[in-house]
Design an enzyme around this catalytic site. Structure first.
Site, mmCIF file in Angstrom:
data_model
loop_
_atom_site.group_PDB
_atom_site.id
_atom_site.type_symbol
_atom_site.label_atom_id
_atom_site.label_comp_id
_atom_site.label_asym_id
_atom_site.label_seq_id
_atom_site.Cartn_x
_atom_site.Cartn_y
_atom_site.Cartn_z
ATOM 1 N N LYS A 34 -0.232 2.720 0.714
ATOM 2 C CA LYS A 34 -0.315 3.867 -0.196
ATOM 3 C C LYS A 34 0.642 4.988 0.212
ATOM 4 O O LYS A 34 1.405 5.499 -0.602
ATOM 5 C CB LYS A 34 -1.747 4.419 -0.225
ATOM 6 C CG LYS A 34 -2.761 3.496 -0.849
ATOM 7 C CD LYS A 34 -4.130 4.141 -0.902
ATOM 8 C CE LYS A 34 -4.708 4.479 0.466
ATOM 9 N NZ LYS A 34 -4.925 3.323 1.332
ATOM 10 N N THR A 35 0.560 5.353 1.481
ATOM 11 C CA THR A 35 1.401 6.453 1.942
ATOM 12 C C THR A 35 2.871 6.065 1.868
ATOM 13 O O THR A 35 3.725 6.866 1.495
ATOM 14 C CB THR A 35 1.008 6.847 3.382
ATOM 15 O OG1 THR A 35 -0.387 7.163 3.391
ATOM 16 C CG2 THR A 35 1.795 8.036 3.861
ATOM 17 N N ASP A 218 -1.649 12.487 -1.472
ATOM 18 C CA ASP A 218 -2.148 11.398 -0.622
ATOM 19 C C ASP A 218 -3.633 11.630 -0.333
ATOM 20 O O ASP A 218 -4.104 12.765 -0.411
ATOM 21 C CB ASP A 218 -1.353 11.380 0.700
ATOM 22 C CG ASP A 218 -1.453 10.019 1.401
ATOM 23 O OD1 ASP A 218 -2.158 9.128 0.891
ATOM 24 O OD2 ASP A 218 -0.822 9.846 2.468
ATOM 25 N N GLU A 219 -4.372 10.586 -0.017
ATOM 26 C CA GLU A 219 -5.806 10.705 0.321
ATOM 27 C C GLU A 219 -6.563 11.457 -0.780
ATOM 28 O O GLU A 219 -7.366 12.353 -0.501
ATOM 29 C CB GLU A 219 -6.001 11.424 1.662
ATOM 30 C CG GLU A 219 -5.153 10.889 2.804
ATOM 31 C CD GLU A 219 -5.795 9.709 3.523
ATOM 32 O OE1 GLU A 219 -6.850 9.231 3.061
ATOM 33 O OE2 GLU A 219 -5.229 9.264 4.534
ATOM 34 N N GLN A 249 -12.641 5.176 1.739
ATOM 35 C CA GLN A 249 -12.312 6.039 2.866
ATOM 36 C C GLN A 249 -12.671 7.493 2.599
ATOM 37 O O GLN A 249 -12.152 8.401 3.255
ATOM 38 C CB GLN A 249 -10.827 5.935 3.202
ATOM 39 C CG GLN A 249 -10.439 4.572 3.746
ATOM 40 C CD GLN A 249 -8.988 4.549 4.207
ATOM 41 O OE1 GLN A 249 -8.633 5.174 5.199
ATOM 42 N NE2 GLN A 249 -8.150 3.834 3.476
ATOM 43 N N ARG A 595 -7.925 1.407 11.528
ATOM 44 C CA ARG A 595 -6.801 2.047 12.225
ATOM 45 C C ARG A 595 -6.074 1.060 13.129
ATOM 46 O O ARG A 595 -4.958 1.293 13.571
ATOM 47 C CB ARG A 595 -7.263 3.246 13.087
ATOM 48 C CG ARG A 595 -7.901 4.407 12.365
ATOM 49 C CD ARG A 595 -7.093 4.890 11.212
ATOM 50 N NE ARG A 595 -7.610 4.340 9.966
ATOM 51 C CZ ARG A 595 -6.902 4.277 8.847
ATOM 52 N NH1 ARG A 595 -5.668 4.703 8.801
ATOM 53 N NH2 ARG A 595 -7.423 3.760 7.752
HETATM 54 P P1 ATP Z 1 -4.411 4.261 4.903
HETATM 55 O O1 ATP Z 1 -5.379 3.936 3.809
HETATM 56 O O2 ATP Z 1 -4.955 3.935 6.215
HETATM 57 O O3 ATP Z 1 -3.853 5.638 4.762
HETATM 58 P P2 ATP Z 1 -2.049 3.258 3.603
HETATM 59 O O4 ATP Z 1 -2.515 2.509 2.407
HETATM 60 O O5 ATP Z 1 -1.532 4.626 3.382
HETATM 61 O O6 ATP Z 1 -3.191 3.245 4.700
HETATM 62 P P3 ATP Z 1 0.434 2.810 4.956
HETATM 63 O O7 ATP Z 1 0.148 3.648 6.119
HETATM 64 O O8 ATP Z 1 1.366 3.306 3.923
HETATM 65 O O9 ATP Z 1 -0.956 2.365 4.278
HETATM 66 O O10 ATP Z 1 0.940 1.376 5.398
HETATM 67 C C1 ATP Z 1 0.291 0.654 6.435
HETATM 68 C C2 ATP Z 1 1.309 -0.092 7.257
HETATM 69 O O11 ATP Z 1 1.854 -1.161 6.506
HETATM 70 C C3 ATP Z 1 2.475 0.775 7.664
HETATM 71 O O12 ATP Z 1 2.865 0.406 8.960
HETATM 72 C C4 ATP Z 1 3.532 0.418 6.647
HETATM 73 O O13 ATP Z 1 4.828 0.643 7.151
HETATM 74 C C5 ATP Z 1 3.266 -1.066 6.442
HETATM 75 N N1 ATP Z 1 3.688 -1.554 5.124
HETATM 76 C C6 ATP Z 1 3.331 -1.075 3.919
HETATM 77 N N2 ATP Z 1 3.891 -1.796 2.927
HETATM 78 C C7 ATP Z 1 4.630 -2.768 3.502
HETATM 79 C C8 ATP Z 1 5.445 -3.850 3.018
HETATM 80 N N3 ATP Z 1 5.617 -4.053 1.721
HETATM 81 N N4 ATP Z 1 6.036 -4.639 3.937
HETATM 82 C C9 ATP Z 1 5.858 -4.428 5.253
HETATM 83 N N5 ATP Z 1 5.108 -3.447 5.772
HETATM 84 C C10 ATP Z 1 4.491 -2.618 4.922
HETATM 85 MG MG MG Z 2 -2.183 6.499 4.103
#
Ligand code: ATP
Ligand code: MG
Length: 724
Positions: A34-35, A218-219, A249, A595
């Site tokens: 997402k982020t 975000d969030e 979350q 995490r």
């Molecule tokens: P959270 O809900 O915990 O905030 P999130 O959904 O925001 O998580 P991110 O932090 O954006 O997730 O991504 C999680 C991890 O996965 C990061 O290390 C990111 O670089 C990696 N990632 C995301 N998308 C891809 C992709 N398409 N290919 C490889 N790695 C990825």
């Molecule tokens: Mg995130």
């Protein structure tokens, strides 16, 4: 041209990034990117010429996250990210209020009250209004005021029918008036004031609506109603709101955050595209499976499925220690072993539910010589000596700041006693002036203090920030004070540490000047208030992360230790009698588990010392909710020896210990621990029924009508009550 931006993304992520300029909701589980999608979308919008960096407003959850976003953006795009509006709700509102301080009816140098300052300000108001602090615990009052503001309510808008609430509203109103007189704002005021500014001032609102074509959040699941209304105002009818979030979350419901915002968003913004991301890129299979299994115990989920292409990886390591000290010792050993295997300390995190738990862990780490950084604990800018130093600066900036004045008028001691202080306060009250005005008319030692502040002010008028700092530390007498404490054997170490911290303050100022265009004292003081805890010394050092689960949101680590998995601690005792409380604790546990990228430890102790009391607990019921085949027990499996789940810590002292100010974040729903009408047993008074509940946390009191001993009020901290 953008292919390099999009190349690493999966089709759903890519679709999200490339959505046309319309409002959208990306609803997706932990670690699904997402982020990453949000950041990439900003880069995409800019690089395709759809918007200039100037036209973006992005809200993240912490300053740390905002910084990271800016860094990632600079890596993706050859643009100057410096002036971009990327920050937290508080940070962005502060920026707007600074830019339009007149319209917002604030002094140019308005200062921000942190929660400690706010509490003392409230206590002052209560004293002035003669409010009984037994009946109205100040902490609860603070909760009431902030909670109301976070719902967007001013004192006169709070519905109060009973005399008890009416009295609280009175305090609320007077507190706001006091803040206005003194030119200070608390955290929730930042938001409310900014919201009101935009809603009342059409010209300003239109200016910003014209400007921020794309608003990204975000969030989103943790936005409270006021934040949501603020976003809506800025978005107006035309602009696109791009929100990413995860209902599983949502961990700030107790502070008024509202997952319902997601539904509202769909309606209010006519969202056509809800994109779900289901592939998790963060964790190995077993970790993800454990998280999925846990969260399935929650009701009312929007429902998503997370999968990973990664292998199962290691099992989750479970360890039961006899005591909290043994738990810490075990963790230290494991960390050292991991370090030998080549895992950096920054890649490891120790998570706990309540701040009070960190002390034992910290002690073990210090003894083992392992560097660590505490996020969200006693933070640099919250340390006593730093607050003293900042208070001098604040008072120099804004003499109306009564909080700052009270903090330092007699620190270091200059013979201004409690009596003269009371007189001063009385004079100020009678004449309706600030303490400073009253002090300026006083004589003797008080007037010497006024002269000191004035001389500090004129001597530093044209100096650069670090030199201002240096000058004030020297001439306020703070340095001399701690130097003299060094001669006392018992205080030597502490004084040395405090002096080091003061020194560090000069370094912080130097760094600040380097990093910021606006390097005024006001800007620095704001930075100190907003970034408390997120900017600590030695940022580049390889150090372990210590933090509460709340503070870990959005972050990831190779190895995560979730500690203190005991019933009553995690899930927290306070959650037990609150509607939906256990579900929120479970979401918190879900955040904690997700995490971890590669390795996850789950540890708990049979006994724990907190606030000077030993407490005996059972393993957390959350452990039982994880599939057994995913767990690797490093100690004999608990479930084979005793059942767990229904029981919790038995001593009420434990309740008090965790319900106090140190629980992070401290949710004190009054009387959450006992219900009216509940039957209880007291060692001395025997059986009785709960007939009244007051206060929360360490201040909590219950009234019990005992069968034989009559009706009594008992402080929960001391009363040994058990349920029958
Ligand atoms: P959270 O809900 O915990 O905030 P999130 O959904 O925001 O998580 P991110 O932090 O954006 O997730 O991504 C999680 C991890 O996965 C990061 O290390 C990111 O670089 C990696 N990632 C995301 N998308 C891809 C992709 N398409 N290919 C490889 N790695 C990825
Ligand atoms: Mg995130």
């Amino acid at each position: 041209m953008n292919s390099h931006l999009l190349s690493g993304l999966n089709p759903e992520q890519r679709a999200a990034v490339e959505l046309p300029a319309q409002s959208a909701l990306i609803l997706a589980g932990a670690g699904s990117g997402k982020t990453r999608v949000l950041t990439t979308r900003i880069a995409y919008l800019i690089s395709t010429g759809q918007v200039s960096p100037h036209g973006i407003l992005a809200v993240t959850f912490t300053n740390k996250a905002a910084k990271e976003m800016v860094t990632r953006l600079s890596a993706m795009l050859p643009i100057n990210t410096r002036g971009m509006w990327i920050g937290t709700f508080h940070g962005l509102c502060n920026r707007m209020l600074r830019a339009h301080f007149r319209e917002a009816n604030l002094p140019q140098t308005f200062q921000i009250l942190d929660s400690g300052d706010q509490l003392s300000a409230i206590k002052r108001v209560m004293k002035a209004l003669n409010v009984d602090d037994e009946k109205y615990p100040p902490r609860e009052m603070q909760w009431f005021i902030s909670g109301s503001k976070e719902q967007g309510l001013r004192a006169h808008e709070v519905e109060a029918y009973d005399p008890y609430t009416k009295r609280k509203v009175e305090v609320f109103a007077e507190y706001d008036a006091q803040c206005q007189r003194e030119g200070v704002v608390d955290f929730s005021e930042l938001l409310l004031r900014c919201y009101e500014l935009l809603s009342r001032n059409t010209q300003l609102r239109e200016h910003y609506q014209e400007r921020f074509k794309h608003i990204l959040v975000d969030e989103f699941q943790d936005t409270n109603p006021l934040q949501y209304r603020w976003l809506k105002l800025l978005a107006g009818k035309e602009n696109a709101l791009f929100a990413v979030g995860d209902d599983d979350q949502s961990i700030y419901a107790f502070r008024g955050a509202n997952v319902g915002n997601m539904q509202e968003l769909l309606r209010d913004f006519h969202v056509e595209s809800v994109i779900k991301l289901e592939q998790n890129y963060r964790s190995h299979g077993n970790i993800l499976e454990a998280a999925n299994a846990l969260i399935e115990h929650n009701r009312n989920r929007l429902g998503k499925n997370l999968w990973t292409s990664e292998s199962g990886g290691e099992k989750l390591r479970v360890y039961e220690a006899p005591t909290d000290v043994d738990e810490a010792a075990f963790i230290v050993e494991e960390i050292q072993q991991l370090k030998r295997e080549g895992v950096n300390l920054t890649e490891m995190a120790l998570l706990y539910r309540s701040n009070a738990q960190s002390r034992v862990l910290e002690h073990a780490l210090v003894s083992a010589g392992l560097s660590y950084r505490v996020y969200g604990g006693l933070r640099f800018f919250e340390r006593q000596e730093i607050k003293h130093a900042l208070a001098y600066l604040r008072l120099m900036e804004n003499t109306d700041d009564d909080n700052a004045l009270l903090r330092i008028i007699n620190f270091p001691t200059r013979g201004i006693g409690a009596r003269s202080l009371e007189q001063l306060q009385e004079t100020a009250r009678m004449n309706g002036t600030t303490l400073w005005d009253a002090a300026a008319r006083a004589g003797g030692k008080v007037s010497a203090f006024v002269a000191l502040i004035e001389s500090l002010r004129s001597a530093t008028k044209d100096l650069p920030l670090p030199e201002i700092m240096d000058h004030v530390l020297e001439h306020s007498g703070l340095v001399a004070h701690y130097e003299s404490e060094k001669t006392s054997a018992s205080k030597k170490r502490e004084a040395e540490e405090r002096l080091e911290n003061l020194n560090e303050l000069v370094n912080a100022a130097t760094l600040f000047v380097h990093e910021n265009e606006d390097d005024s004292l006001t800007a620095f003081l704001t930075h100190a208030s907003l970034e408390a805890g997120e900017h600590q010394a030695g940022d580049s050092e390889d150090a372990l992360h210590l933090m509460t689960v709340h503070a870990a949101k959005g972050l990831e680590f190779h190895t995560v230790f979730i500690t203190g998995l005991e019933e009553g601690l995690f899930p927290h005792q306070n959650s037990q009698n609150v509607d939906g409380g256990l579900d929120e604790e479970r979401r918190l546990m879900y955040v904690a588990i997700t995490r971890a990228r590669r390795r996850l430890y789950l540890t708990f102790a049979q006994s724990r010392m907190l606030h000077g009391k030993v407490n005996y607990g059972m393993a957390s019921s959350f452990l039982r909710e994880l599939p057994e085949e995913l767990l690797l027990w490093l100690t004999p499996r608990v479930s084979a020896r005793r059942t767990f789940g229904n029981s919790s810590y038995e001593t009420s002292s434990y309740v008090a210990a965790f319900g106090g100010a140190s629980a992070e974040p401290a949710p004190p729903p009054p009387g959450a621990l006992w219900k009216m009408g509940q039957r209880v047993f007291h060692q001395k008074f025997g059986e009785g029924t709960v007939t009244g509940i007051e206060g929360g946390g360490a201040d909590a009191r219950v009234q019990v009508n005992f069968k034989h001993a009559g009706s009594k009020w008992l402080a929960l901290e001391y009363a040994k009550l058990t349920a029958v």
